[in-house]
Write a protein that holds these residues in place. Structure first.
Motif, PDB file in Angstrom:
ATOM      1  N   TYR A 223      12.047   5.227   2.294  1.00  0.00           N
ATOM      2  CA  TYR A 223      10.707   4.655   2.151  1.00  0.00           C
ATOM      3  C   TYR A 223      10.154   4.289   3.524  1.00  0.00           C
ATOM      4  CZ  TYR A 223      11.079   4.255  -2.945  1.00  0.00           C
ATOM      5  OH  TYR A 223      11.181   4.519  -4.289  1.00  0.00           O
ATOM      6  N   PRO A 224       9.749   5.286   4.325  1.00  0.00           N
ATOM      7  CA  PRO A 224       9.164   4.971   5.625  1.00  0.00           C
ATOM      8  C   PRO A 224       7.891   4.154   5.452  1.00  0.00           C
ATOM      9  CG  PRO A 224       8.760   7.267   5.045  1.00  0.00           C
ATOM     10  CD  PRO A 224       9.736   6.733   4.037  1.00  0.00           C
ATOM     11  N   ALA A 225       7.727   3.154   6.303  1.00  0.00           N
ATOM     12  CA  ALA A 225       6.581   2.252   6.157  1.00  0.00           C
ATOM     13  C   ALA A 225       5.723   2.171   7.409  1.00  0.00           C
ATOM     14  CB  ALA A 225       7.069   0.853   5.784  1.00  0.00           C
ATOM     15  N   ALA A 226       6.088   2.912   8.454  1.00  0.00           N
ATOM     16  CA  ALA A 226       5.268   2.972   9.664  1.00  0.00           C
ATOM     17  C   ALA A 226       4.441   4.249   9.629  1.00  0.00           C
ATOM     18  CB  ALA A 226       6.147   2.932  10.906  1.00  0.00           C
TER      19      ALA A 226
ATOM     20  N   PRO B 187       2.671   7.742   9.770  1.00  0.00           N
ATOM     21  CA  PRO B 187       1.542   7.809   8.843  1.00  0.00           C
ATOM     22  C   PRO B 187       1.882   7.363   7.424  1.00  0.00           C
ATOM     23  CG  PRO B 187       2.522   9.957   9.005  1.00  0.00           C
ATOM     24  CD  PRO B 187       3.290   9.074   9.959  1.00  0.00           C
ATOM     25  N   TYR B 188       3.025   6.748   7.247  1.00  0.00           N
ATOM     26  CA  TYR B 188       3.430   6.275   5.917  1.00  0.00           C
ATOM     27  C   TYR B 188       3.117   4.795   5.741  1.00  0.00           C
ATOM     28  CZ  TYR B 188       6.145  10.595   6.290  1.00  0.00           C
ATOM     29  OH  TYR B 188       6.529  11.890   6.465  1.00  0.00           O
ATOM     30  N   ASP B 189       3.204   4.327   4.503  1.00  0.00           N
ATOM     31  CA  ASP B 189       2.929   2.912   4.252  1.00  0.00           C
ATOM     32  C   ASP B 189       3.971   2.260   3.351  1.00  0.00           C
ATOM     33  OD1 ASP B 189       2.376   4.031   1.788  1.00  0.00           O
ATOM     34  OD2 ASP B 189       0.242   3.535   1.797  1.00  0.00           O
ATOM     35  N   GLY B 190       5.103   2.945   3.114  1.00  0.00           N
ATOM     36  CA  GLY B 190       6.167   2.369   2.304  1.00  0.00           C
ATOM     37  C   GLY B 190       5.937   2.428   0.815  1.00  0.00           C
ATOM     38  N   SER B 191       4.845   3.042   0.394  1.00  0.00           N
ATOM     39  CA  SER B 191       4.502   3.029  -1.024  1.00  0.00           C
ATOM     40  C   SER B 191       5.220   4.101  -1.835  1.00  0.00           C
ATOM     41  CB  SER B 191       2.993   3.214  -1.199  1.00  0.00           C
ATOM     42  OG  SER B 191       2.569   4.481  -0.719  1.00  0.00           O
ATOM     43  N   LYS B 192       5.718   5.152  -1.168  1.00  0.00           N
ATOM     44  CA  LYS B 192       6.294   6.289  -1.894  1.00  0.00           C
ATOM     45  C   LYS B 192       7.647   6.696  -1.332  1.00  0.00           C
ATOM     46  CE  LYS B 192       1.914   8.452  -3.301  1.00  0.00           C
ATOM     47  NZ  LYS B 192       1.069   7.319  -2.890  1.00  0.00           N
ATOM     48  N   LEU B 193       8.426   7.341  -2.193  1.00  0.00           N
ATOM     49  CA  LEU B 193       9.716   7.906  -1.801  1.00  0.00           C
ATOM     50  C   LEU B 193       9.459   9.223  -1.072  1.00  0.00           C
ATOM     51  CD1 LEU B 193      12.830   7.761  -1.959  1.00  0.00           C
ATOM     52  CD2 LEU B 193      12.669   9.024  -4.127  1.00  0.00           C
ATOM     53  N   ILE B 194       9.977   9.331   0.140  1.00  0.00           N
ATOM     54  CA  ILE B 194       9.788  10.502   0.990  1.00  0.00           C
ATOM     55  C   ILE B 194      11.138  11.188   1.200  1.00  0.00           C
ATOM     56  CG2 ILE B 194       8.940  11.316   3.237  1.00  0.00           C
ATOM     57  CD1 ILE B 194       6.770  10.053   1.464  1.00  0.00           C
TER      58      ILE B 194
ATOM     59  N   ASN C 120      16.421  17.917  10.801  1.00  0.00           N
ATOM     60  CA  ASN C 120      14.981  17.962  11.004  1.00  0.00           C
ATOM     61  C   ASN C 120      14.315  16.959  10.074  1.00  0.00           C
ATOM     62  OD1 ASN C 120      15.302  20.049  12.790  1.00  0.00           O
ATOM     63  ND2 ASN C 120      14.797  21.657  11.340  1.00  0.00           N
ATOM     64  N   CYS C 121      13.717  15.944  10.642  1.00  0.00           N
ATOM     65  CA  CYS C 121      13.060  14.943   9.795  1.00  0.00           C
ATOM     66  C   CYS C 121      12.349  13.939  10.685  1.00  0.00           C
ATOM     67  CB  CYS C 121      14.077  14.205   8.928  1.00  0.00           C
ATOM     68  SG  CYS C 121      13.333  13.109   7.704  1.00  0.00           S
ATOM     69  N   ASN C 122      11.150  13.576  10.305  1.00  0.00           N
ATOM     70  CA  ASN C 122      10.444  12.575  11.080  1.00  0.00           C
ATOM     71  C   ASN C 122       9.954  11.439  10.196  1.00  0.00           C
ATOM     72  OD1 ASN C 122       9.537  11.350  13.342  1.00  0.00           O
ATOM     73  ND2 ASN C 122       7.704  12.573  13.584  1.00  0.00           N
ATOM     74  N   MET C 123      10.784  11.011   9.259  1.00  0.00           N
ATOM     75  CA  MET C 123      10.472   9.775   8.557  1.00  0.00           C
ATOM     76  C   MET C 123      10.448   8.657   9.589  1.00  0.00           C
ATOM     77  SD  MET C 123      12.288   9.668   4.814  1.00  0.00           S
ATOM     78  CE  MET C 123      13.866  10.437   5.121  1.00  0.00           C
ATOM     79  N   THR C 124       9.667   7.644   9.314  1.00  0.00           N
ATOM     80  CA  THR C 124       9.470   6.561  10.271  1.00  0.00           C
ATOM     81  C   THR C 124      10.192   5.291   9.842  1.00  0.00           C
ATOM     82  OG1 THR C 124       7.412   5.989   9.146  1.00  0.00           O
ATOM     83  CG2 THR C 124       7.257   7.494  11.020  1.00  0.00           C
ATOM     84  N   GLY C 125       9.934   4.202  10.559  1.00  0.00           N
ATOM     85  CA  GLY C 125      10.590   2.933  10.283  1.00  0.00           C
ATOM     86  C   GLY C 125      10.413   2.467   8.854  1.00  0.00           C
ATOM     87  N   GLY C 126      11.461   1.862   8.311  1.00  0.00           N
ATOM     88  CA  GLY C 126      11.474   1.469   6.910  1.00  0.00           C
ATOM     89  C   GLY C 126      12.340   2.410   6.100  1.00  0.00           C
ATOM     90  N   SER C 127      12.543   3.640   6.611  1.00  0.00           N
ATOM     91  CA  SER C 127      13.405   4.595   5.916  1.00  0.00           C
ATOM     92  C   SER C 127      14.874   4.353   6.231  1.00  0.00           C
ATOM     93  CB  SER C 127      13.033   6.031   6.292  1.00  0.00           C
ATOM     94  OG  SER C 127      13.234   6.268   7.672  1.00  0.00           O
ATOM     95  N   SER C 128      15.171   3.513   7.217  1.00  0.00           N
ATOM     96  CA  SER C 128      16.551   3.180   7.566  1.00  0.00           C
ATOM     97  C   SER C 128      17.336   2.783   6.325  1.00  0.00           C
ATOM     98  CB  SER C 128      16.585   2.006   8.548  1.00  0.00           C
ATOM     99  OG  SER C 128      16.070   2.367   9.785  1.00  0.00           O
TER     100      SER C 128
END
Length: 320
Positions: A231-234, A236-243, A262-270
């Motif tokens: 759930y990346p929350a930074a 272009p994501y906002d933590g609202s959806k499973l990525i 290969n993946c560029n999920m952002t912070g919050g996906s940890s």
């Protein structure tokens, strides 16, 4: 001496003795004092309710991706970066420009994967996690930095499986205990960035009786195709959806002994799960790592710890 890479962190009581009253007068009956164990249980229940009240929908929406709450560590020199960028193959581009797509396949992963929320140094923060099969039916796997960071264990820790745009379809599960590998607990070694939680029952039910649990494996061959969820929350994501991301895993030959894809999920996906043999049709797989960190000069790659004996030890403790 090698330094740690930047984490993605883009990163929650005596038994009474009654005396016989004189017969000359009637006295009101008094309840015996609670036993020590009853007092402990009452205190735990009260704290659980406090944590549940604390995590309002608004607090969850405003929780900061973990990586924004601490200073980045050291990086690879610029002259080395240019050469490495040529070595690593380009990341696959999916519906988002950074290589992560919203999971629309449904299935079990939409129930077992979830957001993790906790208090870190007085601030609210978020990560991701996954419910796995266990004897106690209460184990959640996540990243080590999602339970402890910079010498302190996080507080007010909860797991929200199936989180979806602010909704909590399967409830909010408070942690009775959080754990990490010995190496992470002692020195926060990025090679062992693995954590876990044992969650309390909710409404008399245990976690995997409600959402199910994914399989988990250790000491598996490297270089396999894997799927990563979180759930990346930074932006272009906002933590609202499973990525999710998927691809063949490589070995990190820079500053860790982990694996990358290969993946560029952002912070919050940890802390989100990596699966082997993932079945897109029913959303099931075998968990074999977690989202852990990224190099700032390789934004299209995510790295996770290799699940060896140390990760297995943490799971065994959490599984009961």
């Amino acid at each position: 001496m090698k330094r740690s890479p930047r984490r993605i962190l883009t990163l929650t009581a005596l038994a009474g003795v009654s005396l016989t009253a004189p017969l000359v007068a009637a006295v009101p009956a008094q309840a015996a004092p609670a036993s020590p164990s009853a007092r402990v249980q009452a205190a735990k229940a009260a704290d659980q309710q406090r944590v549940l009240r604390f995590w309002t929908k608004e607090r969850m929406r405003s929780a900061t991706p973990m990586e924004r709450l601490f200073k980045p560590r050291t990086f690879v020199p610029k002259d080395v970066r240019a050469g490495l960028a040529k070595i690593f193959p380009p990341a696959e581009i999916k519906s988002f420009p950074n290589g992560g797509s919203a999971w629309t396949g449904g299935g079990k992963v939409t129930r077992t994967a979830g957001r993790v929320f906790f208090s870190y140094q007085g601030r609210t923060a978020s990560c991701s996690g996954d419910a796995v099969t266990s004897a106690n039916k209460s184990a959640v796997m996540t990243a080590g930095h999602c339970v402890k960071l910079e010498g302190a264990w996080h507080k007010d820790w909860v797991f929200v499986p199936g989180y979806n745009n602010g909704e909590r379809p399967h409830g909010t599960w408070t942690a009775s205990k959080t754990l990490a590998t010995t190496q992470w607990a002692a020195s926060e070694d990025i090679n062992y960035d693995v954590g876990a939680a044992i969650v309390n029952p909710l409404d008399g039910k245990r976690l995997t009786d409600v959402v199910g649990g994914q399989g988990i494996a250790f000491n598996q061959p490297r270089g396999q195709r894997m799927y990563a969820f979180g759930y990346p929350a930074a932006a272009p994501y906002d933590g609202s959806k499973l990525i999710y991301c998927s691809g063949t895993v490589i070995n990190d030959f820079l500053l860790s002994r982990g694996i990358g894809m290969n993946c560029n999920m952002t912070g919050g996906s940890s802390g989100g799960p990596w699966f082997l043999t993932f079945n897109e049709a029913d959303g099931t797989g075998i968990q074999n790592s977690v989202n852990s960190f990224k190099y700032n000069f390789l934004p299209n790659y995510m790295f996770g710890p290799y699940f060896g004996a140390d990760a297995q030890s943490v799971y065994n403790q959490a599984a009961g």
